[in-house]
Design an enzyme around this catalytic site. Structure first.
Site, PDB file in Angstrom:
ATOM      1  N   GLY A  51       0.821  -1.210   0.000  1.00 56.97           N
ATOM      2  CA  GLY A  51       0.000   0.000   0.000  1.00 56.97           C
ATOM      3  C   GLY A  51       0.850   1.251   0.000  1.00 56.97           C
ATOM      4  CB  CYS A  52       0.015   4.688   1.020  1.00 60.24           C
ATOM      5  SG  CYS A  52       0.780   6.297   1.240  1.00 60.24           S
TER       6      CYS A  52
END
Length: 217
Positions: A51-52
């Site tokens: 993810g981020c």
């Protein structure tokens, strides 16, 4: 993809980010790894995607034995390893972090335990939280054969343990790591009131500290 919407009005961002209130998160209890990478002289590197990269970087910056964490892109080529291109979801990169760690203090398998327990949700496919697309996939990029073996063994171990309600989606991949732009480095510490950080990343760091008190710094 909330963090890719810089032109949204601040009030709207607060709505999307839960009015600035962090949701409660807890570390998933996972067993210690049965197979690890033997400690070697000098500092070592681990490359993880989940993810981020803002939140991933923030979690691992708080791990004892970690000397440095860099946000970047892994799995694609150098010519498209930039935020604009990767955000099109057509470059094959994943947002990733490169961890420089001292194996005499923290082992590779311990980093994997943090990664699966609290740094991201390994059961999600091509997304994490509000962000969707293959650049947000769960992937491990081993830096040598021993890391690859340890990663495969730990995925099998926690799968057998039934630690998650859904199958683990994490893939073992090959690919170079490319550092991201300066504006993305140490984003958590430089932007503590950013709505995305407050809503999605501060709970991860808090969960890590609560779930791994002897490992947190």
């Amino acid at each position: 993809m909330i963090k890719h919407l810089p032109l949204i009005a601040p009030a709207a961002l607060l709505v999307l980010a839960g009015c600035g209130q962090a949701t409660a998160e807890r570390a998933v209890p996972l067993p210690r790894a049965a197979q690890d990478v033997p400690a070697a002289p000098g500092l070592q590197h681990a490359v993880l995607a989940g993810g981020c990269f803002w939140g991933m970087e923030a979690v691992f910056e708080h791990v004892k034995g970690v000397r440095n964490v860099i946000s970047g892109y892994a799995g694609g080529t150098a010519d498209t390893a930039n935020y604009g291109a990767v955000s099109t979801e057509r470059t094959r990169h994943a947002e990733a972090i490169r961890i420089t760690y001292d194996p005499r203090v923290v082992s590779y398998a311990t980093l994997l335990r943090v990664y699966f327990s609290v740094a991201h949700d390994p059961t999600q496919v091509n997304r994490q939280g509000p962000d969707s697309g293959p650049s947000y996939r769960s992937a491990i990029f081993p830096q040598n054969a021993q890391q690859a073996a340890a990663a495969r063994a730990y995925i099998a171990q926690i799968s057998r343990a039934g630690a998650f309600p859904r199958p683990i989606a994490t893939k073992i991949e090959q690919g170079r790591f490319f550092p991201a732009e300066a504006e993305h480095q140490d984003f958590f510490n430089r932007n503590p009131t950013h709505p995305y950080i407050v809503r999605w990343d501060k709970p991860k760091v808090a969960a890590f500290k609560a779930g791994f008190p002897t490992l947190a710094r």
